[in-house]
Design a protein around this motif. Sequence first.
Motif, PDB file in Angstrom:
ATOM      1  N   PHE A  56      49.575 -39.646 -19.670  1.00 38.09           N
ATOM      2  CA  PHE A  56      49.671 -40.978 -19.097  1.00 38.09           C
ATOM      3  C   PHE A  56      50.122 -41.969 -20.166  1.00 38.09           C
ATOM      4  O   PHE A  56      50.026 -41.704 -21.371  1.00 38.09           O
ATOM      5  CB  PHE A  56      48.322 -41.424 -18.520  1.00 38.09           C
ATOM      6  N   SER A  57      50.615 -43.110 -19.711  1.00 32.04           N
ATOM      7  CA  SER A  57      50.816 -44.261 -20.581  1.00 32.04           C
ATOM      8  C   SER A  57      49.588 -45.150 -20.461  1.00 32.04           C
ATOM      9  O   SER A  57      48.959 -45.215 -19.405  1.00 32.04           O
ATOM     10  CB  SER A  57      52.076 -45.028 -20.183  1.00 32.04           C
ATOM     11  N   LEU A  58      49.258 -45.832 -21.544  1.00 34.22           N
ATOM     12  CA  LEU A  58      47.987 -46.551 -21.635  1.00 34.22           C
ATOM     13  C   LEU A  58      48.219 -47.996 -22.043  1.00 34.22           C
ATOM     14  O   LEU A  58      48.931 -48.261 -23.025  1.00 34.22           O
ATOM     15  CB  LEU A  58      47.096 -45.852 -22.669  1.00 34.22           C
ATOM     16  N   ALA A  59      47.627 -48.931 -21.292  1.00 32.22           N
ATOM     17  CA  ALA A  59      47.746 -50.349 -21.622  1.00 32.22           C
ATOM     18  C   ALA A  59      46.366 -50.987 -21.603  1.00 32.22           C
ATOM     19  O   ALA A  59      45.654 -50.911 -20.602  1.00 32.22           O
ATOM     20  CB  ALA A  59      48.657 -51.067 -20.626  1.00 32.22           C
ATOM     21  N   GLY A  60      45.981 -51.609 -22.722  1.00 29.04           N
ATOM     22  CA  GLY A  60      44.675 -52.251 -22.806  1.00 29.04           C
ATOM     23  C   GLY A  60      44.784 -53.651 -23.368  1.00 29.04           C
ATOM     24  O   GLY A  60      45.526 -53.879 -24.339  1.00 29.04           O
ATOM     25  N   LEU A  61      44.062 -54.584 -22.758  1.00 31.58           N
ATOM     26  CA  LEU A  61      44.057 -55.977 -23.216  1.00 31.58           C
ATOM     27  C   LEU A  61      42.680 -56.321 -23.775  1.00 31.58           C
ATOM     28  O   LEU A  61      41.662 -56.079 -23.119  1.00 31.58           O
ATOM     29  CB  LEU A  61      44.422 -56.916 -22.060  1.00 31.58           C
ATOM     30  N   SER A  62      42.657 -56.870 -24.993  1.00 33.67           N
ATOM     31  CA  SER A  62      41.431 -57.322 -25.637  1.00 33.67           C
ATOM     32  C   SER A  62      40.433 -56.164 -25.760  1.00 33.67           C
ATOM     33  O   SER A  62      40.715 -55.185 -26.445  1.00 33.67           O
ATOM     34  CB  SER A  62      40.840 -58.500 -24.862  1.00 33.67           C
ATOM     35  N   MET A  63      39.290 -56.217 -25.090  1.00 40.72           N
ATOM     36  CA  MET A  63      38.364 -55.082 -25.102  1.00 40.72           C
ATOM     37  C   MET A  63      39.070 -53.809 -24.653  1.00 40.72           C
ATOM     38  O   MET A  63      38.758 -52.715 -25.144  1.00 40.72           O
ATOM     39  CB  MET A  63      37.171 -55.366 -24.197  1.00 40.72           C
ATOM     40  N   GLY A  64      40.015 -53.938 -23.740  1.00 41.49           N
ATOM     41  CA  GLY A  64      40.798 -52.776 -23.317  1.00 41.49           C
ATOM     42  C   GLY A  64      41.543 -52.142 -24.471  1.00 41.49           C
ATOM     43  O   GLY A  64      41.744 -50.925 -24.507  1.00 41.49           O
ATOM     44  N   GLY A  65      41.940 -52.960 -25.438  1.00 39.56           N
ATOM     45  CA  GLY A  65      42.568 -52.425 -26.639  1.00 39.56           C
ATOM     46  C   GLY A  65      41.587 -51.662 -27.501  1.00 39.56           C
ATOM     47  O   GLY A  65      41.920 -50.604 -28.058  1.00 39.56           O
ATOM     48  N   TYR A  66      40.347 -52.166 -27.611  1.00 38.82           N
ATOM     49  CA  TYR A  66      39.334 -51.441 -28.389  1.00 38.82           C
ATOM     50  C   TYR A  66      39.131 -50.038 -27.797  1.00 38.82           C
ATOM     51  O   TYR A  66      38.986 -49.055 -28.523  1.00 38.82           O
ATOM     52  CB  TYR A  66      37.982 -52.168 -28.371  1.00 38.82           C
ATOM     53  N   ILE A  67      39.120 -49.975 -26.476  1.00 32.22           N
ATOM     54  CA  ILE A  67      38.941 -48.693 -25.790  1.00 32.22           C
ATOM     55  C   ILE A  67      40.167 -47.809 -26.007  1.00 32.22           C
ATOM     56  O   ILE A  67      40.047 -46.594 -26.228  1.00 32.22           O
ATOM     57  CB  ILE A  67      38.666 -48.935 -24.296  1.00 32.22           C
ATOM     58  N   ALA A  68      41.343 -48.411 -25.974  1.00 36.04           N
ATOM     59  CA  ALA A  68      42.575 -47.646 -26.196  1.00 36.04           C
ATOM     60  C   ALA A  68      42.594 -47.029 -27.589  1.00 36.04           C
ATOM     61  O   ALA A  68      43.029 -45.879 -27.765  1.00 36.04           O
ATOM     62  CB  ALA A  68      43.786 -48.553 -25.998  1.00 36.04           C
ATOM     63  N   PHE A  69      42.120 -47.769 -28.600  1.00 38.24           N
ATOM     64  CA  PHE A  69      42.049 -47.199 -29.948  1.00 38.24           C
ATOM     65  C   PHE A  69      41.168 -45.949 -29.957  1.00 38.24           C
ATOM     66  O   PHE A  69      41.504 -44.946 -30.608  1.00 38.24           O
ATOM     67  CB  PHE A  69      41.472 -48.225 -30.937  1.00 38.24           C
ATOM     68  N   GLU A  70      40.062 -45.997 -29.237  1.00 37.81           N
ATOM     69  CA  GLU A  70      39.158 -44.844 -29.191  1.00 37.81           C
ATOM     70  C   GLU A  70      39.789 -43.674 -28.455  1.00 37.81           C
ATOM     71  O   GLU A  70      39.633 -42.508 -28.864  1.00 37.81           O
ATOM     72  CB  GLU A  70      37.836 -45.247 -28.529  1.00 37.81           C
ATOM     73  N   VAL A  71      40.506 -43.956 -27.389  1.00 37.32           N
ATOM     74  CA  VAL A  71      41.227 -42.899 -26.673  1.00 37.32           C
ATOM     75  C   VAL A  71      42.232 -42.231 -27.607  1.00 37.32           C
ATOM     76  O   VAL A  71      42.358 -40.995 -27.620  1.00 37.32           O
ATOM     77  CB  VAL A  71      41.942 -43.486 -25.435  1.00 37.32           C
ATOM     78  N   MET A  72      42.919 -43.022 -28.412  1.00 39.62           N
ATOM     79  CA  MET A  72      43.908 -42.466 -29.333  1.00 39.62           C
ATOM     80  C   MET A  72      43.253 -41.599 -30.411  1.00 39.62           C
ATOM     81  O   MET A  72      43.863 -40.650 -30.906  1.00 39.62           O
ATOM     82  CB  MET A  72      44.709 -43.589 -29.987  1.00 39.62           C
ATOM     83  N   ARG A  73      42.018 -41.924 -30.780  1.00 39.04           N
ATOM     84  CA  ARG A  73      41.324 -41.078 -31.747  1.00 39.04           C
ATOM     85  C   ARG A  73      40.873 -39.770 -31.114  1.00 39.04           C
ATOM     86  O   ARG A  73      40.847 -38.724 -31.778  1.00 39.04           O
ATOM     87  CB  ARG A  73      40.116 -41.819 -32.329  1.00 39.04           C
ATOM     88  N   ARG A  74      40.522 -39.801 -29.829  1.00 38.99           N
ATOM     89  CA  ARG A  74      39.945 -38.631 -29.180  1.00 38.99           C
ATOM     90  C   ARG A  74      40.985 -37.713 -28.556  1.00 38.99           C
ATOM     91  O   ARG A  74      40.794 -36.496 -28.525  1.00 38.99           O
ATOM     92  CB  ARG A  74      38.935 -39.084 -28.115  1.00 38.99           C
ATOM     93  N   ALA A  75      42.047 -38.277 -28.019  1.00 39.62           N
ATOM     94  CA  ALA A  75      43.020 -37.443 -27.300  1.00 39.62           C
ATOM     95  C   ALA A  75      44.426 -38.024 -27.412  1.00 39.62           C
ATOM     96  O   ALA A  75      45.057 -38.354 -26.402  1.00 39.62           O
ATOM     97  CB  ALA A  75      42.611 -37.311 -25.837  1.00 39.62           C
TER      98      ALA A  75
END
Length: 230
Positions: free
Chosen positions: A57-76
């Motif tokens: 998938f493509s992933l888009a996160g805003l503000s807190m959504g970005g914090y979550i996106a960083f974690e997704v990038m570390r995990r998968a």
Amino acid sequence: MTGTPLVFVPGLLCTESLYAPQIAAFSDRPIMVADNRSDDSIGAIADRLLEDAPDRFSLAGLSMGGYIAFEVMRRAPERVERLALLNTSARADSEERAKQRQVLTGLARKNRFDKIPDLFFPGFVHEKNETSEHLRSIVHEMAAQTGADAFIRQQDANAARVDSRPSLERVDCPTLVLTGDGDRLIAPDLSVEIHQLVASSELVILEDCGHLSTLEKPQEVTAKLRAFLA
């Protein structure tokens, strides 16, 4: 439907309404909006997202959504085809910001959650949009949908998040870093910092735009995302 599935991750006190203009514009591809309200840690939210999301998938996160996106990038990282980081920061909370969160969660715990949307609103929008009743009504609606309990969980998750800067050099998928020149909640310089740390990134700074870029400049954000995802 055609195209890679797109996963949107809302910010603090926000729901899928944060991305309503973009969801409508990308109706030709599968869309998922991540749940950022049910868990009290960034890791747990990222795990829930990865469990619910398609394989790629493509992933888009805003503000807190970005914090979550960083974690997704570390995990998968292998599951993310393209990454959009909107109005966010890779840093952990400062002591000052952590104290501000405690004050706000204290209000929520004292049954004064109704005061919180108006406290957030000036930081959410560009100074030119402070009188926008349309944007204010959206913020109030999203806050009501979030509720006090979920808001407290979100604040606990944000306060405990790690500094994501050390992991950014490992991000190698195409990345869009977008912010507004008048973001008063997360300074544009913090988006510039992300751009400098992610070699595969491009930087966009929208004029006369604050923190809720997807709602303040919906046509411009959608156009940037469309070009980026094409």
